[in-house]
Write a protein that holds these residues in place. Structure first.
Motif, mmCIF file in Angstrom:
data_model
loop_
_atom_site.group_PDB
_atom_site.id
_atom_site.type_symbol
_atom_site.label_atom_id
_atom_site.label_comp_id
_atom_site.label_asym_id
_atom_site.label_seq_id
_atom_site.Cartn_x
_atom_site.Cartn_y
_atom_site.Cartn_z
ATOM 1 N N ILE A 210 0.892 -1.161 0.000
ATOM 2 C CA ILE A 210 0.000 0.000 0.000
ATOM 3 C C ILE A 210 0.934 1.215 0.000
ATOM 4 C CG2 ILE A 210 -1.775 1.286 1.252
ATOM 5 C CD1 ILE A 210 -2.641 -1.306 2.597
ATOM 6 N N PRO A 211 0.939 2.016 -1.092
ATOM 7 C CA PRO A 211 1.820 3.191 -1.117
ATOM 8 C C PRO A 211 1.424 4.196 -0.025
ATOM 9 C CG PRO A 211 0.961 2.705 -3.317
ATOM 10 C CD PRO A 211 0.196 1.846 -2.354
ATOM 11 N N ILE A 212 2.414 4.838 0.580
ATOM 12 C CA ILE A 212 2.104 5.807 1.654
ATOM 13 C C ILE A 212 1.201 6.919 1.126
ATOM 14 C CG2 ILE A 212 3.060 7.375 3.423
ATOM 15 C CD1 ILE A 212 5.798 6.117 2.994
ATOM 16 N N PHE A 213 1.474 7.328 -0.128
ATOM 17 C CA PHE A 213 0.787 8.514 -0.639
ATOM 18 C C PHE A 213 -0.285 8.162 -1.667
ATOM 19 C CE2 PHE A 213 5.241 9.489 0.419
ATOM 20 C CZ PHE A 213 5.011 10.217 1.574
ATOM 21 N N ALA A 214 -0.819 6.969 -1.595
ATOM 22 C CA ALA A 214 -1.881 6.582 -2.530
ATOM 23 C C ALA A 214 -3.035 7.571 -2.399
ATOM 24 C CB ALA A 214 -2.373 5.175 -2.192
ATOM 25 N N PRO A 215 -3.607 8.029 -3.534
ATOM 26 C CA PRO A 215 -4.782 8.904 -3.440
ATOM 27 C C PRO A 215 -5.894 8.189 -2.669
ATOM 28 C CG PRO A 215 -4.023 8.686 -5.722
ATOM 29 C CD PRO A 215 -3.220 7.725 -4.903
ATOM 30 N N GLU A 216 -6.776 8.988 -2.061
ATOM 31 C CA GLU A 216 -7.791 8.439 -1.153
ATOM 32 C C GLU A 216 -8.557 7.250 -1.756
ATOM 33 O OE1 GLU A 216 -9.791 11.476 1.043
ATOM 34 O OE2 GLU A 216 -11.611 10.248 1.152
ATOM 35 N N LYS A 217 -8.984 7.414 -3.013
ATOM 36 C CA LYS A 217 -9.791 6.356 -3.650
ATOM 37 C C LYS A 217 -8.996 5.064 -3.774
ATOM 38 C CE LYS A 217 -13.384 7.639 -6.896
ATOM 39 N NZ LYS A 217 -13.608 8.157 -8.239
ATOM 40 N N GLN A 218 -7.710 5.216 -4.174
ATOM 41 C CA GLN A 218 -6.867 4.029 -4.345
ATOM 42 C C GLN A 218 -6.576 3.374 -2.992
ATOM 43 O OE1 GLN A 218 -2.895 4.752 -5.764
ATOM 44 N NE2 GLN A 218 -2.450 2.564 -5.956
ATOM 45 N N LEU A 219 -6.378 4.240 -1.981
ATOM 46 C CA LEU A 219 -6.110 3.708 -0.643
ATOM 47 C C LEU A 219 -7.282 2.829 -0.194
ATOM 48 C CD1 LEU A 219 -4.362 3.649 1.948
ATOM 49 C CD2 LEU A 219 -5.578 5.693 2.717
ATOM 50 N N ARG A 220 -8.498 3.337 -0.395
ATOM 51 C CA ARG A 220 -9.685 2.594 0.020
ATOM 52 C C ARG A 220 -9.766 1.261 -0.739
ATOM 53 N NH1 ARG A 220 -15.000 1.739 -0.390
ATOM 54 N NH2 ARG A 220 -16.023 1.660 1.642
ATOM 55 N N LEU A 278 -10.349 0.478 9.222
ATOM 56 C CA LEU A 278 -8.918 0.620 8.951
ATOM 57 C C LEU A 278 -8.682 1.759 7.967
ATOM 58 C CD1 LEU A 278 -5.949 -0.212 8.992
ATOM 59 C CD2 LEU A 278 -6.457 -1.951 7.258
ATOM 60 N N PHE A 279 -9.469 1.781 6.891
ATOM 61 C CA PHE A 279 -9.301 2.843 5.894
ATOM 62 C C PHE A 279 -9.416 4.214 6.570
ATOM 63 C CE2 PHE A 279 -11.734 5.942 3.381
ATOM 64 C CZ PHE A 279 -10.709 6.334 2.521
ATOM 65 N N GLU A 280 -10.390 4.360 7.458
ATOM 66 C CA GLU A 280 -10.605 5.682 8.060
ATOM 67 C C GLU A 280 -9.430 6.154 8.905
ATOM 68 O OE1 GLU A 280 -14.532 5.700 9.814
ATOM 69 O OE2 GLU A 280 -15.401 5.376 7.807
ATOM 70 N N VAL A 281 -8.880 5.248 9.732
ATOM 71 C CA VAL A 281 -7.739 5.701 10.562
ATOM 72 C C VAL A 281 -6.501 5.950 9.702
ATOM 73 C CG1 VAL A 281 -8.433 4.819 12.838
ATOM 74 C CG2 VAL A 281 -7.179 3.316 11.290
ATOM 75 N N MET A 282 -6.340 5.119 8.681
ATOM 76 C CA MET A 282 -5.161 5.325 7.813
ATOM 77 C C MET A 282 -5.290 6.642 7.061
ATOM 78 S SD MET A 282 -4.318 1.630 6.105
ATOM 79 C CE MET A 282 -2.754 2.026 5.370
ATOM 80 N N ASN A 283 -6.468 6.861 6.500
ATOM 81 C CA ASN A 283 -6.667 8.059 5.688
ATOM 82 C C ASN A 283 -6.505 9.322 6.533
ATOM 83 O OD1 ASN A 283 -7.215 9.198 3.143
ATOM 84 N ND2 ASN A 283 -9.260 9.734 3.877
ATOM 85 N N ALA A 284 -7.001 9.263 7.763
ATOM 86 C CA ALA A 284 -6.911 10.449 8.633
ATOM 87 C C ALA A 284 -5.443 10.792 8.889
ATOM 88 C CB ALA A 284 -7.627 10.185 9.953
ATOM 89 N N GLN A 285 -4.622 9.764 9.119
ATOM 90 C CA GLN A 285 -3.214 10.042 9.417
ATOM 91 C C GLN A 285 -2.408 10.393 8.165
ATOM 92 O OE1 GLN A 285 0.548 7.786 11.398
ATOM 93 N NE2 GLN A 285 -1.386 7.454 12.401
ATOM 94 N N LEU A 286 -2.770 9.757 7.048
ATOM 95 C CA LEU A 286 -1.929 9.919 5.854
ATOM 96 C C LEU A 286 -2.310 11.119 4.983
ATOM 97 C CD1 LEU A 286 -1.600 6.153 4.831
ATOM 98 C CD2 LEU A 286 0.080 7.542 6.062
ATOM 99 N N SER A 287 -3.554 11.607 5.107
ATOM 100 C CA SER A 287 -4.000 12.712 4.225
ATOM 101 C C SER A 287 -3.061 13.917 4.208
ATOM 102 C CB SER A 287 -5.392 13.195 4.606
ATOM 103 O OG SER A 287 -6.314 12.251 4.229
ATOM 104 N N PRO A 288 -2.675 14.432 5.389
ATOM 105 C CA PRO A 288 -1.789 15.603 5.362
ATOM 106 C C PRO A 288 -0.433 15.299 4.711
ATOM 107 C CG PRO A 288 -2.429 15.058 7.634
ATOM 108 C CD PRO A 288 -3.060 14.054 6.753
ATOM 109 N N TYR A 289 0.074 14.073 4.912
ATOM 110 C CA TYR A 289 1.355 13.693 4.297
ATOM 111 C C TYR A 289 1.209 13.650 2.778
ATOM 112 C CZ TYR A 289 2.489 11.972 9.005
ATOM 113 O OH TYR A 289 2.701 11.844 10.341
ATOM 114 N N ARG A 290 0.040 13.130 2.342
ATOM 115 C CA ARG A 290 -0.208 12.999 0.899
ATOM 116 C C ARG A 290 -0.182 14.376 0.239
ATOM 117 N NH1 ARG A 290 -5.682 11.359 0.943
ATOM 118 N NH2 ARG A 290 -5.041 9.279 1.559
#
Ligand code: ADP
Ligand code: TRP
Length: 332
Positions: A210-220, A278-290
Motif C-alpha cells: 500500500i503506497p504511503i501517498f496513494a490517493p484516497e480512492k486508491q487507498l480505500r 482501517l481505511f478511516e484511521v489510515m486516511n486520517a493520518q496519511l491525508s496531510p502527508y499525501r
C-alpha cells in the motif's frame, strides 16, 4: 552528547506503508532526541535494478517521502550516497578485509536466494551478484561511517545491523582501539514486520504494497483488497491472526484498538466493516502527508537543494572519519 540515529531506504520502488511504519516513522520520532542522519541508498539499488531513470525517479520520491512525513532538514540531515563523496565505498573496501566470508554466507537475503534457486533446480548462485553477496558490508559501512548509535529499521534489516556490530568489533579488536561505535537496531513491536495485502510481509518485491501517498480512492480500494479468511458476518473473529487488525493497531489510538477488538470477538461484524475502520484511521493520518508529498514532488529543485545541503554535511563528517581510520591503518 546527543546520540546519533541513521537509516537508509533504497530507491527500488515507491515508498510504502512498511517503509513508513518500519523505518520512517520511528526514525522521525528518534530525530526529536538524537542527531538524525537519513539517506537515500541510491548506489545500493544497483544490485537489483539497472534502470537509471527508475533509480532517479524513486530517489526523488524517497527524499520527498522523508520531507512529507515531517523530517525537518534544518535539524536532521537528508542525503544520498552518491553525493557524499563516495566515502561509504572507501570504507566498504576497508571493511571487506575484516569480514569473514562465512558471515556473508549466513545472511538471510543470500540464503533465501540459494533456497529459491535450489527449489527451481537452478545453479545455487544463479542471479546472485557480488553486490548482493557483500551487501551487509556496504550497509555496515553506511552505519559505521557516521558513528551511529541507533538504526531504526524493520525486522528484516536487524541481521544486517548485527553483522555491522560483528565487523566493527573485529576491526576494533585487531587494532586494539574503539574506532567504531557499536550500533543498535530499533523497531516497534507492532510495526517491525508490517503485513501486505496478501498477508505476507509488505514488500516491493512481493507486489503486495500500500503506497504511503496513494490517493484516497486508491487507498480505500487497496484496503478493501486485503486478504481475510472466509468467515461470515455473524461469526466471532480472531483479531490476533488478522492482517486488517494488525495494520489497524499501527494507526489507531489505544481506545479505538480496544473497541475494534471487542467487535471482532463479539461477532456481527463483517470484514468490510473492519476494513472501512482501517481505511478511516489510515486516511486520517496519511491525508496531510499525501498533500505535502504532492507539493514537494512538483518541486524537485527544492528537494535537490535539501539533499545538497545534507550531503555537504555528510561529506564533511565522513571525510573526518575516513581520515582517522587511515591513520589507524597507517595509510594516511
Ligand atoms: P522492501 O522490502 O519493500 O524492498 P526496503 O528493503 O526498501 O523495502 O526497506 C526500507 C526500510 O523499510 C527498511 O528499514 C525495512 O526494514 C523497512 N521495511 C520495509 N518493509 C517493511 C515491512 N513490511 N515491515 C516493517 N518494516 C519494513
Ligand atoms: N538495507 C536497507 C534496505 O534494504 C537500506 C540501507 C542501506 C540501510 N544502508 C543502510 C538501512 C544503513 C539502515 C542503515 O532498505
Amino acid at each position: 552528547m546527543k546520540k546519533i540515529a541513521l537509516t537508509g531506504i533504497k530507491p527500488t520502488g515507491i515508498p510504502h506503508i512498511g517503509n513508513f511504519l518500519g523505518s520512517i516513522q520511528p526514525a522521525l520520532k528518534l530525530s526529536e532526541s538524537c542527531e538524525a542522519r537519513y539517506f537515500v541508498a541510491d548506489y545500493h539499488a544497483l544490485n537489483s535494478t539497472k534502470d537509471p531513470l527508475a533509480i532517479r525517479e524513486m530517489s526523488l520520491q524517497i527524499a520527498a517521502a522523508w520531507l512529507a512525513c515531517g523530517l525537518d532538514p534544518d535539524k536532521g540531515s537528508l542525503f544520498t550516497s552518491r553525493a557524499e563523496c563516495l566515502k561509504p565505498f572507501e570504507l566498504l573496501t576497508i571493511l571487506l578485509a575484516y569480514t569473514p566470508k562465512g558471515l556473508m554466507n549466513r545472511a538471510h537475503a543470500y540464503k533465501a536466494m540459494l533456497q529459491s534457486n535450489a527449489e527451481a533446480g537452478k545453479d545455487p548462485d544463479d542471479g546472485v551478484n557480488m553486490g548482493l553477496f557483500t551487501y551487509p558490508v556496504l550497509m555496515a559501512a553506511d552505519i559505521l561511517l557516521f558513528d551511529t548509535d541507533y538504526v531504526p529499521v524493520g525486522n528484516d534489516q536487524f541481521q544486517h545491523v548485527e553483522m555491522a556490530v560483528d565487523i566493527a568489533q573485529s576491526f576494533n579488536y585487531i587494532h586494539q582501539c574503539e574506532a567504531f561505535r557499536l550500533p543498535e537496531p530499533l523497531a516497534h513491536e507492532t510495526s517491525k514486520t508490517v503485513l501486505g495485502l496478501d498477508g505476507r510481509k509488505m514488500s516491493k518485491s512481493y507486489g503486495n504494497i500500500i503506497p504511503i501517498f496513494a490517493p484516497e480512492k486508491q487507498l480505500r480500494k487497496l484496503v478493501m483488497k486485503i486478504v481475510t479468511n472466509s468467515q461470515g458476518v455473524e461469526e466471532p473473529k480472531d483479531p490476533d491472526t488478522c492482517s486488517v487488525f494488525s495494520l489497524y493497531k499501527c494507526f489507531a489510538t489505544d481506545d479505538q484498538i480496544a473497541m475494534l477488538r471487542e467487535r471482532y470477538l463479539a461477532g456481527g461484524m463483517g470484514w468490510g466493516h473492519a476494513k472501512q475502520e482501517l481505511f478511516e484511521v489510515m486516511n486520517a493520518q496519511l491525508s496531510p502527508y499525501r498533500e505535502r508529498f504532492e507539493q514537494l514532488i512538483a518541486d524537485p529543485g527544492y528537494i535537490n537543494s535539501v539533499l545538497q545541503m545534507g550531503s555537504d554535511k555528510a561529506r564533511e563528517l565522513a571525510s573526518a572519519k575516513i581520515k582517522s581510520l587511515r591513520s589507524i591503518l597507517g595509510i594516511d
